[in-house]
Scaffold this active site. Structure first.
Site, mmCIF file in Angstrom:
data_model
loop_
_atom_site.group_PDB
_atom_site.id
_atom_site.type_symbol
_atom_site.label_atom_id
_atom_site.label_comp_id
_atom_site.label_asym_id
_atom_site.label_seq_id
_atom_site.Cartn_x
_atom_site.Cartn_y
_atom_site.Cartn_z
ATOM 1 N N GLU A 85 20.351 36.604 -7.579
ATOM 2 C CA GLU A 85 19.167 35.828 -7.756
ATOM 3 C C GLU A 85 18.229 35.721 -6.482
ATOM 4 O OE1 GLU A 85 19.870 31.690 -9.654
ATOM 5 O OE2 GLU A 85 21.700 32.414 -9.013
ATOM 6 N N ARG A 310 36.383 35.099 -4.356
ATOM 7 C CA ARG A 310 35.328 35.048 -3.457
ATOM 8 C C ARG A 310 35.836 34.992 -1.833
ATOM 9 N NH1 ARG A 310 33.490 30.073 -4.457
ATOM 10 N NH2 ARG A 310 34.281 29.109 -2.588
ATOM 11 N N LYS A 320 22.543 27.977 1.332
ATOM 12 C CA LYS A 320 21.075 28.165 1.641
ATOM 13 C C LYS A 320 20.245 26.741 2.070
ATOM 14 C CE LYS A 320 20.069 29.872 -2.443
ATOM 15 N NZ LYS A 320 21.231 30.667 -3.106
#
Length: 640
Positions: A85, A310, A320
């Site tokens: 994204e 992950r 973020k």
């Protein structure tokens, strides 16, 4: 220059590419529906100590999880995708996804798309599109094609209408609170269907077009998929397919007021691009059922989705929102501050892309979550640099040493190897004069038996200089108490006599106007940005855990003149995924103290003997050298 194996997988011998076929191989067994509302927390994987020698760069594809994934659905022509994204900067965790998706395709002689999942115009910015592409190329990969989910907006809209025609979707006007209740969120609540679920197909079609045409405002209507509210998997509880967003799109402009969600877009774009293996992290394990449901519902080619664990690193933050807070509060310089673990920050710090890929490859791939300490990452970087960068003498906190028994015009040119372990790196010349600079930490005012560096009456060797020097006197600044000047003698024995070899040799830089030595520099030595392994668990949150001593700046450091040749011969290592920058990107003058405009500054890497590994910072410019410490020489960087 020595070329070491990086973790960029080599392509096997290629034959002719098979034509793309939408006919898919026999599907594996359907996964059992989960009875839980949440994915169970993944097991934390224990990772063995990293090897001393470089790992096979293809090992992650030749064995284990990824090998099994390929064997589950062998393909004549493998096609994968990396679908970020464009709403933030990539971090170290994304490097695993990049290495897996691009590397898997490369290993099997296939192709990997870079597909921007640009379906939320409210959060997307052009700078993120650019940064994502740059990081992929920096890591050494070239996308087969760069695509955008928004390229398929018309196709996706048509398939949404087709899903409605098949009674597979409906327009819902429920509030967020009502939807949560329908999904059983709350103590003792059972799931139940939305009241709009059974509205006629023609009515849902008309309402969906009304959403598109501006009848409704955001949150007043959404298109939901008619899945299975009784399934134990929450990803089957009538997920949203389209929502209203009153924001212009960077590619389609104001054409659309409705935008597809990830759950609707992702599998269909995979299908459009003939993806053979859709590889993602285990957060999407439950989403596999809805992924396959939608492809079947509209009868399109169904790729195979499989999930791997992950990569997390402890001792830092990757969110973020949290990094934005650090930037806003001026704790760090920006998203590329070398203390962060965004990829742009690691690049600026000087971490080679090959070292990152080696790190990912060494850890391997499985379905387990991998939690790794920062020290483990630095261990890989350190070992990688040891084999690939030159060695130079650097003095962080210099004190002049005047060798009184050498004349003022004394000059001897000393030949130094760029690497004692790799003769192919070559040699260079540095001047030796009657004035040299040593590090303040290499001198003591009072000697002791367990101290082997310079002190009054004690001799020490200067690296590669024929004979040692012995300190005689020193001067101090009365105000600060710091030593400002040392006087010494050159311990060259009388002709024909042997000299006693000193126990220690230290780095030095000589003063020579002829050689423009020393080169002055600002050196930034970075430590962990946080004080604990888990900043989020600290009292007061992650901001209260910030280490106030995470950066130490040496404004008056000195480097030997071998830096000039190191700059000219950059990038170090020579074989990397690093491309020459444009004049605008580099913005550095073509002089001896800065990289040329064709070289990114961080590719000028070297080992500062007895100090650490360094790279030039982007703040370097004409007549100005700024260095970042990449990693220390050892995990415990204390000197003997």
């Amino acid at each position: 220059m020595t070329e070491v194996s990086t973790s960029l997988p080599e392509r096997p011998k290629e034959g002719k590419k098979a034509s793309k076929a939408k006919k898919q191989p026999k599907e594996p067994k359907e996964p059992k529906a989960s009875n839980e509302h949440k994915v169970p927390p993944p097991k934390k994987e224990k990772v063995a100590n990293l090897p001393d020698t470089p790992a096979n760069p293809n090992s992650m594809f030749e064995e284990g999880f990824l090998k099994a994934v390929y064997n589950e659905r062998p393909a004549k022509h493998v096609i994968t995708r990396f679908p970020p994204e464009p709403n933030g900067y990539l971090h170290i965790g994304h490097s695993k996804a990049i290495a897996i998706n691009f590397g898997f395709a490369r290993y099997y002689g296939g192709d990997c798309y870079l597909r921007y999942d640009d379906t939320n115009p409210e959060k997307e910015e052009e700078k993120y599109f650019v940064a994502i592409r740059e990081m992929i190329e920096w890591l050494g990969f070239t996308p087969f094609k760069i695509t955008y989910s928004s390229d398929n907006f018309d196709k996706l809209f048509n398939l949404a209408e087709e899903l409605i025609r098949r009674d597979g979707a409906y327009v819902c006007h429920c509030t967020d609170t009502e939807v949560k209740k329908q999904r059983g969120e709350g103590k003792g609540l059972e799931r139940y269907a939305c009241s709009h679920r059974e509205r006629p197909v023609e009515e849902s079609m008309a309402e969906f077009r009304a959403m598109r045409d501006g009848k409704y405002k955001p949150r007043e209507a959404v298109l939901r998929m008619k899945q299975d509210m009784q399934d134990g998997n929450p990803q089957m509880w009538d997920l949203t397919a389209y929502r209203i967003l009153e924001a212009g799109h960077h590619r389609s402009g104001s054409k659309w007021r409705i935008y597809p969600t990830y759950d609707f877009t992702h599998c269909l774009c995979d299908s459009f691009e003939d993806i053979t293996h859709s590889l993602c992290t285990t957060e999407f394990q439950l989403s596999r059922v809805s992924y396959e449901w939608l492809c079947d519902a509209v009868e399109v080619y169904k790729p195979m989705q499989r999930e791997y664990g992950r990569l997390n690193v402890t001792g830092t933050v990757l969110s973020k929102r949290k990094i934005a807070k650090l930037v806003e509060e001026n704790i760090v310089r920006g998203w590329d501050d070398p203390r962060l673990y965004t990829l742009v920050a690691l690049r600026r710090r000087g971490v080679p892309p090959g070292a990152i890929l080696s790190f990912v490859n060494e850890l391997g791939v499985s379905t387990a979550l991998t939690n790794i300490q920062l020290s483990r990452f630095e261990q890989t970087v350190r070992r990688y640099l040891e084999q690939t960068v030159p060695r130079l003498m650097l003095v962080l906190d210099p004190i002049p040493v005047i060798i009184d028994d050498l004349p003022d015009d004394f000059l001897e040119e000393i030949e130094l190897p760029f690497s004692p372990k790799d003769p192919s790196m070559g040699n260079h010349i540095v001047p030796f004069t009657n004035t040299v600079y040593i590090d303040r930490s290499d001198f003591r005012e009072v000697d002791s038996k367990d101290y082997f560096r310079l002190a009054p009456g004690k001799a020490v060797g200067l690296l590669k200089v024929p004979y040692p020097i012995k300190a005689t006197t020193f001067k101090k600044d009365k105000a600060t108490g710091l030593v400002t000047e040392i006087h010494a003698t050159y311990e060259k024995p009388e002709d024909g006599t042997a000299f006693k070899k000193p126990k220690t040799y230290i780095q030095w830089v000589a003063a020579s106007e002829k050689h423009k030595s020393p080169i002055k520099a600002e050196v930034r030595v970075f430590s962990s940005l946080f004080k604990s392994e888990n900043p989020d668990s600290a009292d007061g949150g992650f901001m209260a855990d910030v280490n106030p001593h995470s950066e130490e700046i040496y404004h008056n450091a000195m480097i030997e003149t071998g830096l000039n040749e190191t700059i000219k011969r950059a990038p170090w290592p020579e074989k990397e995924g690093e491309k020459a920058a444009t004049d605008k990107e580099a913005g550095l003058a073509k002089d001896s103290a800065a990289p040329s405009s064709a070289t990114r500054p961080e590719t000028v890497r070297f080992q500062g003997l007895r100090v650490a590994y360094f790279a030039m910072d982007s703040d370097s410019g004409e007549g100005k050298v700024v260095l970042n410490r990449i990693v220390s020489l050892k995990e415990d960087s204390g000197k003997a």
